[in-house]
Design a protein around this motif. Structure first.
Motif, mmCIF file in Angstrom:
data_model
loop_
_atom_site.group_PDB
_atom_site.id
_atom_site.type_symbol
_atom_site.label_atom_id
_atom_site.label_comp_id
_atom_site.label_asym_id
_atom_site.label_seq_id
_atom_site.Cartn_x
_atom_site.Cartn_y
_atom_site.Cartn_z
ATOM 1 N N UNK A 29 0.830 -1.212 0.000
ATOM 2 C CA UNK A 29 0.000 0.000 0.000
ATOM 3 C C UNK A 29 0.861 1.257 0.000
ATOM 4 N N UNK A 30 1.892 1.285 0.822
ATOM 5 C CA UNK A 30 2.773 2.450 0.863
ATOM 6 C C UNK A 30 3.482 2.630 -0.482
ATOM 7 N N UNK A 31 3.890 1.537 -1.091
ATOM 8 C CA UNK A 31 4.551 1.611 -2.394
ATOM 9 C C UNK A 31 3.597 2.153 -3.464
ATOM 10 N N UNK A 32 2.327 1.717 -3.433
ATOM 11 C CA UNK A 32 1.337 2.221 -4.394
ATOM 12 C C UNK A 32 1.091 3.714 -4.183
ATOM 13 N N UNK A 33 1.049 4.136 -2.929
ATOM 14 C CA UNK A 33 0.887 5.558 -2.632
ATOM 15 C C UNK A 33 2.069 6.339 -3.185
ATOM 16 N N UNK A 34 3.264 5.824 -2.987
ATOM 17 C CA UNK A 34 4.467 6.492 -3.508
ATOM 18 C C UNK A 34 4.415 6.587 -5.034
ATOM 19 N N UNK A 35 3.995 5.517 -5.700
ATOM 20 C CA UNK A 35 3.914 5.540 -7.169
ATOM 21 C C UNK A 35 2.907 6.593 -7.640
ATOM 22 N N UNK A 36 1.768 6.687 -6.967
ATOM 23 C CA UNK A 36 0.772 7.694 -7.339
ATOM 24 C C UNK A 36 1.319 9.094 -7.081
ATOM 25 N N UNK A 37 2.032 9.259 -5.978
ATOM 26 C CA UNK A 37 2.657 10.556 -5.698
ATOM 27 C C UNK A 37 3.645 10.936 -6.794
ATOM 28 N N UNK A 38 4.285 9.957 -7.394
ATOM 29 C CA UNK A 38 5.251 10.205 -8.461
ATOM 30 C C UNK A 38 4.593 10.354 -9.831
ATOM 31 N N UNK A 39 3.261 10.344 -9.870
ATOM 32 C CA UNK A 39 2.546 10.595 -11.114
ATOM 33 C C UNK A 39 2.196 9.368 -11.919
ATOM 34 N N UNK A 40 2.446 8.183 -11.404
ATOM 35 C CA UNK A 40 2.087 6.963 -12.130
ATOM 36 C C UNK A 40 0.570 6.773 -12.104
ATOM 37 N N UNK A 41 0.049 6.139 -13.137
ATOM 38 C CA UNK A 41 -1.385 5.960 -13.297
ATOM 39 C C UNK A 41 -1.754 4.502 -13.001
ATOM 40 N N UNK A 48 -5.087 7.114 -3.593
ATOM 41 C CA UNK A 48 -5.119 8.545 -3.916
ATOM 42 C C UNK A 48 -5.259 9.393 -2.652
ATOM 43 N N UNK A 49 -6.131 8.964 -1.750
ATOM 44 C CA UNK A 49 -6.281 9.702 -0.487
ATOM 45 C C UNK A 49 -4.977 9.639 0.301
ATOM 46 N N UNK A 50 -4.350 8.463 0.324
ATOM 47 C CA UNK A 50 -3.057 8.319 0.992
ATOM 48 C C UNK A 50 -1.994 9.200 0.367
ATOM 49 N N UNK A 51 -1.983 9.299 -0.961
ATOM 50 C CA UNK A 51 -1.012 10.156 -1.645
ATOM 51 C C UNK A 51 -1.228 11.620 -1.282
ATOM 52 N N UNK A 52 -2.482 12.016 -1.193
ATOM 53 C CA UNK A 52 -2.792 13.393 -0.783
ATOM 54 C C UNK A 52 -2.300 13.650 0.640
ATOM 55 N N UNK A 53 -2.559 12.699 1.517
ATOM 56 C CA UNK A 53 -2.121 12.807 2.910
ATOM 57 C C UNK A 53 -0.589 12.889 2.988
ATOM 58 N N UNK A 54 0.077 12.050 2.211
ATOM 59 C CA UNK A 54 1.547 12.006 2.234
ATOM 60 C C UNK A 54 2.167 13.239 1.574
ATOM 61 N N UNK A 76 4.583 14.362 3.995
ATOM 62 C CA UNK A 76 5.812 13.748 3.518
ATOM 63 C C UNK A 76 5.687 12.239 3.543
ATOM 64 N N UNK A 77 6.325 11.608 2.571
ATOM 65 C CA UNK A 77 6.262 10.157 2.453
ATOM 66 C C UNK A 77 7.201 9.532 3.468
ATOM 67 N N UNK A 78 6.621 8.858 4.459
ATOM 68 C CA UNK A 78 7.427 8.182 5.481
ATOM 69 C C UNK A 78 6.555 7.145 6.179
ATOM 70 N N UNK A 79 7.203 6.221 6.860
ATOM 71 C CA UNK A 79 6.455 5.245 7.644
ATOM 72 C C UNK A 79 5.662 5.945 8.745
ATOM 73 N N UNK A 80 6.248 6.971 9.324
ATOM 74 C CA UNK A 80 5.561 7.708 10.395
ATOM 75 C C UNK A 80 4.266 8.330 9.880
ATOM 76 N N UNK A 81 4.309 8.920 8.690
ATOM 77 C CA UNK A 81 3.101 9.500 8.098
ATOM 78 C C UNK A 81 2.076 8.419 7.797
ATOM 79 N N UNK A 82 2.555 7.256 7.364
ATOM 80 C CA UNK A 82 1.651 6.146 7.067
ATOM 81 C C UNK A 82 0.978 5.643 8.348
ATOM 82 N N UNK A 83 1.728 5.578 9.439
ATOM 83 C CA UNK A 83 1.146 5.231 10.743
ATOM 84 C C UNK A 83 0.102 6.269 11.154
ATOM 85 N N UNK A 84 0.431 7.539 10.956
ATOM 86 C CA UNK A 84 -0.484 8.619 11.317
ATOM 87 C C UNK A 84 -1.760 8.556 10.475
ATOM 88 N N UNK A 85 -1.629 8.242 9.201
ATOM 89 C CA UNK A 85 -2.777 8.072 8.309
ATOM 90 C C UNK A 85 -3.694 6.970 8.850
#
Length: 173
Positions: free
Chosen positions: A10-22, A37-43, A47-56
């Motif tokens: 899930x974190x990897x998919x969020x990172x890919x979406x943040x990088x503009x992948x479709x 997409x919601x995770x990418x917006x949150x990150x 910022x993209x990090x495990x801590x942010x993912x925990x917070x999400x």
């Protein structure tokens, strides 16, 4: 605490979406991507990090606890049951380390329950409550866009509920 493979995916998919992948074109994904997409917006904000993912995940869990407390208090008006709900689910969600689409999927039906409870309490006819209908429709689409299999079941159940309500409204008083 460690992440499981689903969290990492899930974190990897969020990172890919943040990088503009479709999704489906440049990302191999098997579920509908609203969660990512919601995770990418949150990150993007934190910022993209495990801590942010925990917070999400913690934020999603807290929203579910608050919505559940509201539903229980509206239905039972019993603060003990409301506090028990909050304590049990807070503990359960504390065992889940990160956000995931299954947990996020719980938020949407809870919002529908709150809207339908409001419609019932205010005696708003399903034909006249256009704004409620619009919001319920948007929330149901969020369910399908979060996880298509479960979201489709929610959609089917809501249609059955609407048929039941229409029959109740058409009965003479």
């Amino acid at each position: 605490s460690t992440l499981n493979i689903d969290d990492l995916i899930n974190l990897h998919m969020i990172e890919k979406i943040m990088n503009g992948n479709i999704p489906y074109k440049e990302i191999n994904i098997i579920i509908t991507p609203l969660f990512h997409y919601i995770g990418a917006l949150f990150m993007k904000v934190l910022g993209l990090s495990f801590r942010s993912f925990y917070l999400f995940g913690a934020l999603t869990s807290a929203i579910i606890c608050v919505l559940g407390y509201h539903i229980i208090m509206t239905q039972t008006k019993n603060t003990k049951i409301g506090y028990l709900w909050t304590a049990v689910f807070f503990w359960l969600f504390s065992q889940i380390q990160c956000a995931n689409y299954n947990i996020m999927l719980l938020v949407f039906p809870m919002l529908i329950i709150i809207l339908e409870e409001y419609r019932y309490r205010c005696k708003i006819d399903t034909r006249k409550g256009k704004m409620i209908n619009l919001f319920v429709g948007i929330i149901l689409s969020f369910c399908v866009l979060t996880k298509h299999t479960v979201g489709s079941i929610f959609l089917l159940l809501y249609f059955i509920y609407l048929i039941y309500i229409k029959k109740q409204e058409s009965k003479p008083s």
